[in-house]
Design a protein around this motif. Structure first.
Motif, mmCIF file in Angstrom:
data_model
loop_
_atom_site.group_PDB
_atom_site.id
_atom_site.type_symbol
_atom_site.label_atom_id
_atom_site.label_comp_id
_atom_site.label_asym_id
_atom_site.label_seq_id
_atom_site.Cartn_x
_atom_site.Cartn_y
_atom_site.Cartn_z
ATOM 1 N N GLY A 126 -3.693 -1.442 48.775
ATOM 2 C CA GLY A 126 -4.726 -0.971 47.854
ATOM 3 C C GLY A 126 -4.500 0.483 47.481
ATOM 4 N N ARG A 127 -4.466 0.765 46.202
ATOM 5 C CA ARG A 127 -4.177 2.115 45.721
ATOM 6 C C ARG A 127 -5.274 3.111 46.067
ATOM 7 N NH1 ARG A 127 -5.884 -1.285 42.212
ATOM 8 N NH2 ARG A 127 -7.481 -0.770 40.674
ATOM 9 N N PRO A 136 -4.431 -3.517 53.108
ATOM 10 C CA PRO A 136 -3.696 -4.655 52.537
ATOM 11 C C PRO A 136 -4.593 -5.472 51.609
ATOM 12 C CG PRO A 136 -3.509 -4.617 54.935
ATOM 13 C CD PRO A 136 -4.531 -3.590 54.550
ATOM 14 N N ARG A 137 -4.042 -5.881 50.473
ATOM 15 C CA ARG A 137 -4.742 -6.715 49.497
ATOM 16 C C ARG A 137 -3.873 -7.937 49.225
ATOM 17 N NH1 ARG A 137 -9.112 -4.762 50.815
ATOM 18 N NH2 ARG A 137 -9.738 -2.750 49.994
ATOM 19 N N ILE A 145 0.873 -2.120 42.772
ATOM 20 C CA ILE A 145 2.340 -2.034 42.767
ATOM 21 C C ILE A 145 2.790 -0.728 42.123
ATOM 22 C CG2 ILE A 145 4.421 -3.004 41.697
ATOM 23 C CD1 ILE A 145 3.162 -5.807 42.193
ATOM 24 N N LYS A 146 2.131 -0.324 41.047
ATOM 25 C CA LYS A 146 2.496 0.940 40.399
ATOM 26 C C LYS A 146 2.312 2.119 41.358
ATOM 27 C CE LYS A 146 1.670 1.706 36.053
ATOM 28 N NZ LYS A 146 1.032 1.838 34.726
ATOM 29 N N ALA A 147 1.288 2.048 42.198
ATOM 30 C CA ALA A 147 1.033 3.120 43.160
ATOM 31 C C ALA A 147 1.978 3.047 44.355
ATOM 32 C CB ALA A 147 -0.422 3.065 43.628
ATOM 33 N N ASP A 148 2.358 1.827 44.760
ATOM 34 C CA ASP A 148 3.243 1.633 45.919
ATOM 35 C C ASP A 148 3.955 0.294 45.740
ATOM 36 O OD1 ASP A 148 4.528 1.282 48.335
ATOM 37 O OD2 ASP A 148 2.730 1.507 49.563
ATOM 38 N N PRO A 149 5.235 0.315 45.370
ATOM 39 C CA PRO A 149 5.945 -0.932 45.094
ATOM 40 C C PRO A 149 6.360 -1.724 46.338
ATOM 41 C CG PRO A 149 7.407 0.921 44.740
ATOM 42 C CD PRO A 149 6.030 1.492 45.035
ATOM 43 N N ALA A 150 6.147 -1.180 47.531
ATOM 44 C CA ALA A 150 6.463 -1.926 48.753
ATOM 45 C C ALA A 150 5.425 -3.032 48.926
ATOM 46 C CB ALA A 150 6.470 -1.004 49.965
ATOM 47 N N VAL A 151 5.887 -4.271 48.984
ATOM 48 C CA VAL A 151 4.985 -5.429 49.067
ATOM 49 C C VAL A 151 5.490 -6.397 50.130
ATOM 50 C CG1 VAL A 151 4.353 -5.238 46.619
ATOM 51 C CG2 VAL A 151 6.223 -6.748 47.297
#
Length: 129
Positions: free
Chosen positions: A36-37, A42-43, A72-78
């Protein structure tokens, strides 16, 4: 004249958020976990997609208006759960990819829904590590 994409998103989003996504998280074999930005928590979102040439591909129906795309734009690690196993990866938003052509490569039922309710289709590739 009202922005019809915005009107469609305004109608679809609450139904997805309150009904479809909670159900999808319980029954979908494929889940996407972002961070979550705002919350840093975790979302998890049920998604439809497919492995193609070693990467997981999906199409966001609302593009950059989708919360998971903003995350994803804020944190691309998924993380992606495929067939019960979690995999880590790095997501890439691909605005130059043809999302309608991409949907033809992805699971048919999900692709049909994305085409039906989608407003700003956006291809996403997740390079699994």
């Amino acid at each position: 004249m009202p922005d019809m994409k915005a009107v469609k998103r305004a109608l679809v989003h609450p139904m997805q958020r309150r009904l479809i996504n909670p159900l999808g998280r319980k029954v979908s074999p494929t889940l996407l976990e972002t961070t979550g930005r705002k919350s840093g928590q975790p979302r998890v979102t049920a998604v439809g997609g497919r492995m193609i040439d070693g990467a997981f591909w999906l199409v966001s129906e609302h593009g950059e208006h989708s919360d998971y795309v903003k995350n994803i734009k804020a944190d691309p690690a998924v993380r992606v759960r495929l067939k019960g196993t979690w995999h880590t990866g790095i997501a890439q938003l691909l605005p130059d990819d043809d999302p309608r052509a991409r949907l033809q490569q992805l699971p048919g039922g999900n692709s049909a829904v994305v085409r039906l309710v989608g407003t700003d289709l956006l291809s996403i590739r997740i390079d699994l590590t």
